[in-house]
Design an enzyme around this catalytic site. Structure first.
Site, PDB file in Angstrom:
ATOM      1  N   PRO A  85       0.753  -1.118   0.091  1.00 21.23           N
ATOM      2  CA  PRO A  85       0.033   0.038  -0.017  1.00 21.23           C
ATOM      3  C   PRO A  85       0.924   1.245  -0.169  1.00 21.23           C
ATOM      4  O   PRO A  85       1.975   1.188   0.495  1.00 21.23           O
ATOM      5  CB  PRO A  85      -0.703  -0.172   1.250  1.00 21.23           C
ATOM      6  CG  PRO A  85      -0.033  -1.269   2.232  1.00 21.23           C
ATOM      7  CD  PRO A  85       1.005  -1.824   1.376  1.00 21.23           C
ATOM      8  N   ASP A 192       5.204  -3.014   3.386  1.00 18.90           N
ATOM      9  CA  ASP A 192       4.925  -1.542   3.513  1.00 18.90           C
ATOM     10  C   ASP A 192       5.781  -0.566   2.878  1.00 18.90           C
ATOM     11  O   ASP A 192       7.165  -1.178   2.838  1.00 18.90           O
ATOM     12  CB  ASP A 192       4.890  -1.093   4.965  1.00 18.90           C
ATOM     13  CG  ASP A 192       3.521  -1.483   5.683  1.00 18.90           C
ATOM     14  OD1 ASP A 192       2.842  -2.458   4.933  1.00 18.90           O
ATOM     15  OD2 ASP A 192       3.526  -1.673   6.973  1.00 18.90           O
ATOM     16  N   ASP A 194       7.619   1.727   3.733  1.00 20.32           N
ATOM     17  CA  ASP A 194       8.770   2.441   4.268  1.00 20.32           C
ATOM     18  C   ASP A 194       9.835   1.588   5.018  1.00 20.32           C
ATOM     19  O   ASP A 194      10.654   1.911   5.722  1.00 20.32           O
ATOM     20  CB  ASP A 194       8.147   3.478   5.378  1.00 20.32           C
ATOM     21  CG  ASP A 194       7.141   2.808   6.264  1.00 20.32           C
ATOM     22  OD1 ASP A 194       6.615   1.577   5.876  1.00 20.32           O
ATOM     23  OD2 ASP A 194       6.664   3.387   7.338  1.00 20.32           O
ATOM     24  N   GLU A 279      -3.072  -7.926  11.867  1.00 22.62           N
ATOM     25  CA  GLU A 279      -2.524  -9.127  11.093  1.00 22.62           C
ATOM     26  C   GLU A 279      -3.200 -10.272  11.498  1.00 22.62           C
ATOM     27  O   GLU A 279      -3.354 -11.060  10.832  1.00 22.62           O
ATOM     28  CB  GLU A 279      -1.163  -8.938  11.827  1.00 22.62           C
ATOM     29  CG  GLU A 279      -0.002  -7.980  11.425  1.00 22.62           C
ATOM     30  CD  GLU A 279      -0.214  -6.617  11.982  1.00 22.62           C
ATOM     31  OE1 GLU A 279      -1.135  -6.499  12.971  1.00 22.62           O
ATOM     32  OE2 GLU A 279       0.528  -5.750  11.746  1.00 22.62           O
TER      33      GLU A 279
HETATM   34  C1  UGA Z   1       2.532  -0.616  11.248  1.00 20.07           C
HETATM   35  C2  UGA Z   1       2.254  -2.070  10.461  1.00 20.07           C
HETATM   36  O1  UGA Z   1       3.770  -2.134  10.208  1.00 20.07           O
HETATM   37  C3  UGA Z   1       1.734  -1.655   9.437  1.00 20.07           C
HETATM   38  O2  UGA Z   1       1.818  -3.072   8.365  1.00 20.07           O
HETATM   39  C4  UGA Z   1       0.125  -1.487   9.737  1.00 20.07           C
HETATM   40  O3  UGA Z   1      -0.781  -1.454   8.577  1.00 20.07           O
HETATM   41  C5  UGA Z   1       0.106  -0.112  10.645  1.00 20.07           C
HETATM   42  O4  UGA Z   1       1.197  -0.371  11.553  1.00 20.07           O
HETATM   43  C6  UGA Z   1      -1.355  -0.342  11.156  1.00 20.07           C
HETATM   44  O5  UGA Z   1      -1.461  -0.613  12.394  1.00 20.07           O
HETATM   45  O6  UGA Z   1      -2.125  -0.328  10.549  1.00 20.07           O
HETATM   46  P1  UGA Z   1       3.251   1.721  10.547  1.00 20.07           P
HETATM   47  O7  UGA Z   1       4.730   2.178  10.140  1.00 20.07           O
HETATM   48  O8  UGA Z   1       2.541   2.482  11.973  1.00 20.07           O
HETATM   49  O9  UGA Z   1       2.791   0.178  10.590  1.00 20.07           O
HETATM   50  O10 UGA Z   1       2.063   2.356   9.434  1.00 20.07           O
HETATM   51  P2  UGA Z   1       2.812   3.078   7.842  1.00 20.07           P
HETATM   52  O11 UGA Z   1       3.995   2.808   7.240  1.00 20.07           O
HETATM   53  O12 UGA Z   1       2.567   4.350   8.176  1.00 20.07           O
HETATM   54  O13 UGA Z   1       1.667   2.501   7.045  1.00 20.07           O
HETATM   55  C7  UGA Z   1       1.464   1.186   6.559  1.00 20.07           C
HETATM   56  C8  UGA Z   1       1.594   1.170   5.133  1.00 20.07           C
HETATM   57  O14 UGA Z   1       0.352   1.803   4.484  1.00 20.07           O
HETATM   58  C9  UGA Z   1       2.627   1.911   4.397  1.00 20.07           C
HETATM   59  O15 UGA Z   1       2.864   0.929   3.073  1.00 20.07           O
HETATM   60  C10 UGA Z   1       1.860   3.188   3.790  1.00 20.07           C
HETATM   61  O16 UGA Z   1       2.311   3.623   2.737  1.00 20.07           O
HETATM   62  C11 UGA Z   1       0.365   2.819   3.857  1.00 20.07           C
HETATM   63  N1  UGA Z   1      -0.771   3.964   4.051  1.00 20.07           N
HETATM   64  C12 UGA Z   1      -0.423   4.616   5.331  1.00 20.07           C
HETATM   65  C13 UGA Z   1      -1.579   4.056   3.061  1.00 20.07           C
HETATM   66  O17 UGA Z   1      -1.722   3.439   2.284  1.00 20.07           O
HETATM   67  N2  UGA Z   1      -2.541   5.170   3.277  1.00 20.07           N
HETATM   68  C14 UGA Z   1      -2.246   5.808   4.590  1.00 20.07           C
HETATM   69  O18 UGA Z   1      -3.144   6.928   4.717  1.00 20.07           O
HETATM   70  C15 UGA Z   1      -1.241   5.721   5.354  1.00 20.07           C
HETATM   71 MN    MN Z   2       5.604   1.679   8.395  1.00 19.41          MN
END
Ligand code: UGA
Ligand code: MN
Length: 333
Positions: A85, A192, A194, A279
């Site tokens: 995503p 993800d 990042d 998860e």
């Molecule tokens: C943690 C976990 O590593 C994620 O896999 C999980 O989805 C997330 O918590 C959660 O609880 O939902 P975190 O680093 O906090 O991850 O989350 P992000 O890296 O900000 O987002 C996860 C993924 O979703 C990324 O690939 C990001 O690009 C995507 N994302 C984030 C979206 O597609 N839309 C958004 O508004 C925010």
């Molecule tokens: Mn992340």
């Protein structure tokens, strides 16, 4: 008489001296001359040319056997389908560039990129086309009420949920249309945009039969979280928060076989799951703890890190923009 004797002796002495001198001169001349060594070197030369002949014959034999050898049929590696995503923000292109360049080193990888957006953006489209990777580009916006708003703490709502589900939907539909139907080799991984991935983790997950698991570094307020393995089986989880969750693991810490994904067409991520249960919401119906396949040396190695990128500060950019001197908008960052 004595005088004649003296003369003779003198003559003998002079003659003796002359002969010795000539001998010496001859000897000295021989020193600088090249020696005709043919006779000494003959056996050495013969050995060298015999060995050369043998080497040539061996080389010939090797060439012939290589040419007649049937190409070894390597079993095809299962494809790894990586679902990512992603959403528009200042660091998006940097994140996707880093990720795509890691994936370029992974054989048999198909990247499914799902934009959290009502349409595909030119930035992501262009990046994927130029990436050199096998990819599928999708989009699925997160519903407004489910989307994190500016200033919300990141844990408030789950992220990437609709996008991962859209990736799964596409994968199931696309694979069904392929020869082999539900019985296809393959692995599904949720990456993800990042995080930091070592190449080794992809080779670890490639042999996944149902669900494979491994440690994730720098996550959950810990140096690492990991499944604890005893006698080859996962018996519990090393985590700092609610270890009682069915699968207290980060998204980056497991992969699922394509067969299992296809055999369970309803399995998806539940956006309404309580915090930390995302998860588990996907894995619960697919596998039991006892069935998990530990990778990365019985879960003793960290091969993926839950890194998070700092949000860049734009104070000076904004100040310059207010004066009409901001960075050129035509330059893609
Ligand atoms: C943690 C976990 O590593 C994620 O896999 C999980 O989805 C997330 O918590 C959660 O609880 O939902 P975190 O680093 O906090 O991850 O989350 P992000 O890296 O900000 O987002 C996860 C993924 O979703 C990324 O690939 C990001 O690009 C995507 N994302 C984030 C979206 O597609 N839309 C958004 O508004 C925010
Ligand atoms: Mn992340």
């Amino acid at each position: 008489m004595a005088a004649r004797m003296k003369l003779k002796l003198k003559t003998v002495f002079v003659l003796y001296f002359m002969v010795s001198l000539m001998g010496l001169v001859y000897a000295l001349m021989q020193l600088g001359q090249r020696c005709d060594c043919t006779e000494h070197d003959m056996p050495k030369d013969r050995t060298i040319s015999r060995l050369r002949g043998e080497l040539h014959r061996f080389q010939e034999q090797i060439r012939k056997s290589e040419a007649t050898k049937q190409p070894q049929k390597q079993p095809a590696k299962p494809t790894i389908f990586v679902i990512t995503p992603t959403y528009a923000r200042l660091v998006q292109k940097a994140e996707l560039t880093r990720l795509s360049q890691t994936f370029l080193h992974v054989p048999q990888l198909h990247w499914i990129v799902v934009e959290d957006s009502p349409h595909k953006t030119p930035l992501v489209t262009d990046l994927l086309v130029k990436s050199g990777l096998a990819f599928t580009h999708l989009h699925m916006p997160t519903a407004k009420d489910r989307k994190l708003q500016e200033g919300d703490p990141s844990w408030l709502k789950p992220r990437g949920v609709e996008q991962r589900n859209e990736g799964l939907r596409w994968l199931r539909e696309d694979r069904r249309a392929q020869p082999g139907g539900d019985n296809q080799q393959g692995v599904v991984y949720f990456a993800d945009d990042d995080n930091t991935y070592s190449l080794q983790i992809f080779e670890e997950m490639r042999s996944t039969q149902r669900v494979s698991v491994w440690p994730v570094g720098l996550v959950g307020g810990m140096k690492y979280e990991r499944p604890v393995v005893e006698e080859g089986k996962v018996v519990r989880f090393h985590t700092g928060w609610r270890p009682s969750r069915p699968f207290p693991m980060d998204m980056a810490g497991f992969a699922v076989s394509l067969k299992l994904v296809l055999a369970n067409p309803e399995a998806c991520f539940d956006g309404d799951a309580p915090m930390g249960f995302l998860e588990s919401s996907f894995l619960q119906g697919l596998v039991t703890m006892d069935e998990l396949e530990p990778k990365a040396d019985n879960c003793s190695k960290v091969l993926v890190w839950h890194t998070r990128t700092e949000k860049p500060k734009m104070k000076r950019e904004e100040a310059l923009q207010a004066q009409g001197l901001g960075s050129d908008r035509a330059v893609e960052v």
